[in-house]
Write a protein that holds these residues in place. Structure first.
Motif, PDB file in Angstrom:
ATOM      1  N   VAL A  49       0.835  -1.215   0.000  1.00  9.38           N
ATOM      2  CA  VAL A  49       0.000   0.000   0.000  1.00  9.38           C
ATOM      3  C   VAL A  49       0.864   1.257   0.000  1.00  9.38           C
ATOM      4  CG1 VAL A  49      -1.737   1.308   1.274  1.00  9.38           C
ATOM      5  CG2 VAL A  49      -1.899  -1.187   1.153  1.00  9.38           C
ATOM      6  N   ALA A  50       1.839   1.288   0.898  1.00 10.73           N
ATOM      7  CA  ALA A  50       2.694   2.466   0.989  1.00 10.73           C
ATOM      8  C   ALA A  50       3.503   2.672  -0.288  1.00 10.73           C
ATOM      9  CB  ALA A  50       3.643   2.336   2.183  1.00 10.73           C
ATOM     10  N   GLY A  51       4.011   1.580  -0.839  1.00 11.88           N
ATOM     11  CA  GLY A  51       4.816   1.685  -2.049  1.00 11.88           C
ATOM     12  C   GLY A  51       4.011   2.151  -3.245  1.00 11.88           C
ATOM     13  N   ALA A  52       2.791   1.637  -3.392  1.00  5.59           N
ATOM     14  CA  ALA A  52       1.952   2.045  -4.516  1.00  5.59           C
ATOM     15  C   ALA A  52       1.626   3.529  -4.448  1.00  5.59           C
ATOM     16  CB  ALA A  52       0.665   1.218  -4.537  1.00  5.59           C
ATOM     17  N   MET A  53       1.268   4.005  -3.257  1.00  2.00           N
ATOM     18  CA  MET A  53       0.960   5.429  -3.106  1.00  2.00           C
ATOM     19  C   MET A  53       2.198   6.290  -3.331  1.00  2.00           C
ATOM     20  SD  MET A  53      -2.198   5.380  -2.624  1.00  2.00           S
ATOM     21  CE  MET A  53      -2.405   7.138  -2.295  1.00  2.00           C
ATOM     22  N   SER A  54       3.339   5.822  -2.832  1.00  2.00           N
ATOM     23  CA  SER A  54       4.575   6.579  -3.020  1.00  2.00           C
ATOM     24  C   SER A  54       4.970   6.641  -4.484  1.00  2.00           C
ATOM     25  CB  SER A  54       5.696   5.926  -2.205  1.00  2.00           C
ATOM     26  OG  SER A  54       6.929   6.589  -2.427  1.00  2.00           O
ATOM     27  N   MET A  55       4.840   5.521  -5.188  1.00  2.00           N
ATOM     28  CA  MET A  55       5.173   5.491  -6.609  1.00  2.00           C
ATOM     29  C   MET A  55       4.270   6.430  -7.397  1.00  2.00           C
ATOM     30  SD  MET A  55       7.735   3.493  -7.486  1.00  2.00           S
ATOM     31  CE  MET A  55       7.359   3.111  -9.204  1.00  2.00           C
ATOM     32  N   ALA A  56       2.973   6.391  -7.096  1.00  2.00           N
ATOM     33  CA  ALA A  56       2.032   7.243  -7.816  1.00  2.00           C
ATOM     34  C   ALA A  56       2.332   8.717  -7.579  1.00  2.00           C
ATOM     35  CB  ALA A  56       0.603   6.923  -7.387  1.00  2.00           C
ATOM     36  N   ALA A  57       2.547   9.077  -6.323  1.00  2.00           N
ATOM     37  CA  ALA A  57       2.816  10.476  -5.999  1.00  2.00           C
ATOM     38  C   ALA A  57       4.135  10.945  -6.607  1.00  2.00           C
ATOM     39  CB  ALA A  57       2.845  10.663  -4.483  1.00  2.00           C
ATOM     40  N   GLY A  58       5.176  10.117  -6.462  1.00  2.00           N
ATOM     41  CA  GLY A  58       6.476  10.500  -6.992  1.00  2.00           C
ATOM     42  C   GLY A  58       6.472  10.627  -8.500  1.00  2.00           C
ATOM     43  N   GLU A  59       5.839   9.675  -9.184  1.00  2.00           N
ATOM     44  CA  GLU A  59       5.804   9.713 -10.641  1.00  2.00           C
ATOM     45  C   GLU A  59       4.970  10.896 -11.131  1.00  2.00           C
ATOM     46  OE1 GLU A  59       7.197   7.988 -14.219  1.00  2.00           O
ATOM     47  OE2 GLU A  59       7.633   7.528 -12.122  1.00  2.00           O
ATOM     48  N   TYR A  60       3.859  11.173 -10.440  1.00  2.00           N
ATOM     49  CA  TYR A  60       3.014  12.296 -10.844  1.00  2.00           C
ATOM     50  C   TYR A  60       3.760  13.613 -10.721  1.00  2.00           C
ATOM     51  CZ  TYR A  60      -0.985  15.407 -11.203  1.00  2.00           C
ATOM     52  OH  TYR A  60      -1.847  16.404 -11.598  1.00  2.00           O
ATOM     53  N   VAL A  61       4.415  13.817  -9.586  1.00  2.00           N
ATOM     54  CA  VAL A  61       5.141  15.065  -9.376  1.00  2.00           C
ATOM     55  C   VAL A  61       6.279  15.214 -10.383  1.00  2.00           C
ATOM     56  CG1 VAL A  61       6.651  16.303  -7.775  1.00  2.00           C
ATOM     57  CG2 VAL A  61       4.558  15.228  -6.934  1.00  2.00           C
TER      58      VAL A  61
END
Length: 231
Positions: free
Chosen positions: A57-69
């Motif tokens: 869960v944490a990794g998926a959210m982190s990946m999404a946020a990091g890639e979006y930014v």
């Protein structure tokens, strides 16, 4: 009437392919490393599963946020360049004609033909011609933040689920071997598929991903074993 030949190139998929491969690779490696570290530290089966799920869960959210930014920053830069190019076209259209013609001369056209090409392209789509040939921005390679974020989160989740499934079905006393072996197989397949889609060598792609994944898992398991013996 000239028919346009519809032809797809690998560069058309490079954006989502990069994000998907990166996400799946991170999902497998990070989740496998996490569960291996906890298992090597003598954690219970339940603790290993909880740690792996939290990592997913944490990794998926982190990946999404990091890639979006990250990709949004690229998109902002592209848009700023396009806005400046629009302004230059309004202020100095003849100068922009000469600039575009000079680009074509540099690519091998004679000056007369380069001027004709520049004139015709600018008459059709001045901004499109300059964005493509001066700025290097094309529709296929435009930054798409939301697409990249969703691809990263989704592929990370898919990758992370694989070692978690092994944790669920494997006996606790075989977790280290089962998760390590299956994760390495998953990584090799991922590297091979990514290389195949991208047009590179399948064997080289598989070995490259496999070696780095094996190193990460070995280091994490060793650290977990050290903490487990100390505790």
């Amino acid at each position: 009437m000239i028919r346009r030949h519809a032809e797809r190139h690998r560069t058309d998929t490079i954006g989502w392919l990069r994000a998907s491969v990166l996400g799946a690779n991170d999902g497998i490696v990070s989740t496998a490393c996490l569960v291996l570290g906890v298992a090597a530290a003598q954690g219970t089966h339940h603790a290993v599963l909880v740690a792996g799920t939290a990592g997913l869960v944490a990794g998926a959210m982190s990946m999404a946020a990091g890639e979006y930014v990250s990709v949004h920053s690229q998109a902002d830069t592209e848009q700023a360049d396009l806005d400046r190019e629009c302004s230059e076209l309004r202020i100095d259209s003849p100068g922009e004609h000469r600039e575009l013609a000079a680009i074509y001369v540099g690519r091998g056209l004679d000056p007369g033909l380069a001027k004709q090409v520049a004139d015709q392209l600018m008459a059709h789509d001045a901004l499109g011609a300059h964005s493509r040939d001066e700025l290097g921005i094309s529709e296929a390679l435009r930054a798409r933040p939301l697409q990249a974020a969703l691809a990263s989160a989704g592929s990370f989740s898919v990758g992370a689920v694989l070692p978690l499934v092994v944790v669920v079905v494997a006996p606790h006393d075989t977790l280290l071997v089962a998760v390590s072996a299956t994760s390495l197989v998953f990584l090799a397949l991922l590297g091979g598929v990514a290389a195949r889609v991208g047009g590179a060598g399948v064997r080289v792609g598989a070995i490259r991903v496999l070696l780095w994944g094996a190193l990460a898992m070995a280091v994490t398991a060793a650290i977990g074993a050290v903490f487990g013996s100390v505790g």
